[in-house]
Design an enzyme around this catalytic site. Structure first.
Site, PDB file in Angstrom:
ATOM      1  N   ARG A  80       2.117  23.230 -18.571  1.00 19.56           N
ATOM      2  CA  ARG A  80       1.581  21.873 -18.475  1.00 19.56           C
ATOM      3  C   ARG A  80       2.565  21.008 -17.688  1.00 19.56           C
ATOM      4  O   ARG A  80       3.786  21.164 -17.807  1.00 19.56           O
ATOM      5  CB  ARG A  80       1.391  21.249 -19.864  1.00 19.56           C
ATOM      6  CG  ARG A  80       0.235  21.834 -20.662  1.00 19.56           C
ATOM      7  CD  ARG A  80      -1.124  21.427 -20.080  1.00 19.56           C
ATOM      8  NE  ARG A  80      -2.230  21.934 -20.872  1.00 19.56           N
ATOM      9  CZ  ARG A  80      -2.956  23.021 -20.559  1.00 19.56           C
ATOM     10  NH1 ARG A  80      -2.689  23.722 -19.459  1.00 19.56           N
ATOM     11  NH2 ARG A  80      -3.953  23.390 -21.315  1.00 19.56           N
TER      12      ARG A  80
ATOM     13  N   HIS B 280      -3.770  24.013 -10.366  1.00 18.21           N
ATOM     14  CA  HIS B 280      -4.048  24.455 -11.745  1.00 18.21           C
ATOM     15  C   HIS B 280      -5.051  25.621 -11.728  1.00 18.21           C
ATOM     16  O   HIS B 280      -6.146  25.531 -12.290  1.00 18.21           O
ATOM     17  CB  HIS B 280      -4.579  23.287 -12.593  1.00 18.21           C
ATOM     18  CG  HIS B 280      -4.451  23.531 -14.066  1.00 18.21           C
ATOM     19  ND1 HIS B 280      -4.208  22.544 -14.974  1.00 18.21           N
ATOM     20  CD2 HIS B 280      -4.543  24.671 -14.801  1.00 18.21           C
ATOM     21  CE1 HIS B 280      -4.157  23.054 -16.199  1.00 18.21           C
ATOM     22  NE2 HIS B 280      -4.364  24.347 -16.116  1.00 18.21           N
TER      23      HIS B 280
HETATM   24  C1  OXD Z   1      -5.851  26.510 -20.258  1.00 15.02           C
HETATM   25  C2  OXD Z   1      -5.672  26.041 -18.880  1.00 15.02           C
HETATM   26  O1  OXD Z   1      -5.242  25.938 -21.177  1.00 15.02           O
HETATM   27  O2  OXD Z   1      -6.481  26.420 -18.016  1.00 15.02           O
HETATM   28  O3  OXD Z   1      -6.615  27.430 -20.470  1.00 15.02           O
HETATM   29  O4  OXD Z   1      -4.734  25.318 -18.598  1.00 15.02           O
END
Ligand code: OXD
Length: 309
Positions: free
Chosen positions: A224, A272
């Site tokens: 994250r 992402h």
């Molecule tokens: C997840 C993401 O948590 O894609 O699956 O970040």
């Protein structure tokens, strides 16, 4: 007769194919797209739902998150009796392993330098680097982190693993808890972050911690954006202590156009995408878990809400 009722509430997700897939996998079940004021359901399938959804469904018995990370969900007030279940691999682990291995190998083998030499018409060789000089530290040894650590071992990199509680993985030097955190950093040159985002891990990649990596350190963040203090990473790259980073996740997504990461020559960005939710596998897994839960069977992937993952 319906076995149970399922409501679907996922932001940034086209609901049509999910509803169709869930209905096909659970033919005796009523599956519907949540609308404000909808009838109460037994189980919910969610991704970053609004608080209103949870407030209107206090009777939910289980909430199935269509991703691995539950940080967005756990920021909300949850129905009192609902168990929270995250995806448990469902095709994500192999994607994460291939993404991280490519990032480590691309850095270790200097493939970007070769690519730019070739673009400049230069047929030049660089001295091969020794993989013993590139110990990789994997932070977080859950389903995804374990798979990543094992995949890196296949390429014979020295691999360190750091987790909250001690873990034993063949071929991986294990470190755990606060007591071994600094030793883990000092033993690593490439750092791969796969931690869950919790209040304890927010900003964990900062000037003080990243300075402890071996000189020439390299950061790969696939967890994250809020784990990383962006300015600290930039200053350590610009001062030469770190040699660069591969970043897949950001504090604000999409990454704002003015952010310095976009243009930085030593930072590789992806949007992402390191491990995408695969719809078919996820539906099969969630449907299987709903049936198991309805039968009172134990489930893998159940989140410890107090712990945060
Ligand atoms: C997840 C993401 O948590 O894609 O699956 O970040």
């Amino acid at each position: 007769m319906n076995l149970f009722r399922v409501t679907f509430c996922c932001s940034n997700t086209d609901p049509g194919p999910w509803l169709e897939g869930l209905r096909a996998a659970l033919p005796q079940t009523e599956v519907s797209l949540w609308q404000p004021g909808a009838a109460p359901a037994d189980y919910a399938v969610v991704w970053a739902p609004p608080q209103q959804f949870l407030d209107e469904q206090p009777q939910l018995k289980a909430i199935f998150n269509i991703g691995a990370g539950v940080d967005a969900l756990l920021k909300l007030r949850l129905p009192p009796r609902a168990v929270v279940v995250r995806l448990d691999d469902a095709g994500m682990a192999v994607q994460m392993a291939e993404y991280v291995c490519q990032a480590v190998i691309r850095h270790f083998r200097e493939l970007d330098t070769y690519a730019s030499d070739i673009r400049a018409g230069q047929w030049t060789f660089r001295k091969p680097r020794q993989r013993e000089d590139f110990p990789v530290g994997v932070m977080g040894l859950g389903v995804l982190g374990t798979r990543v650590a094992q995949a890196l071992r296949q390429f014979e990199f020295p691999v360190n693993g750091w987790s909250r509680s001690p873990k034993v993985l063949v071929g991986v030097r294990s470190f755990s808890g606060a007591a071994q955190w600094h030793d883990f950093l000092a033993a690593s040159r490439v750092l791969v972050n796969l931690l869950a985002l919790t209040p304890q891990t927010q900003n964990i990649l900062n000037h003080a911690t990243l300075s402890r990596l071996q000189p020439g350190g390299y950061v790969i963040n696939v967890a994250r954006g809020a784990h990383l203090v962006d300015d600290d990473l930039l200053s350590l790259i610009d001062s030469g202590h770190l040699s660069g980073a591969t970043l897949d996740v950001f504090r604000t997504e999409p990454l704002p156009p003015a952010h310095r990461f976009w243009q930085h020559p030593k930072i590789i960005l992806t949007p992402h995408t390191s491990a995408r939710t695969l719809r078919e596998q996820s539906i099969a897994q969630i449907a299987g878990k709903m049936v198991a839960l309805a039968r009172g069977e134990p489930l893998a992937g159940q989140v410890d809400v107090a712990r945060g993952y």
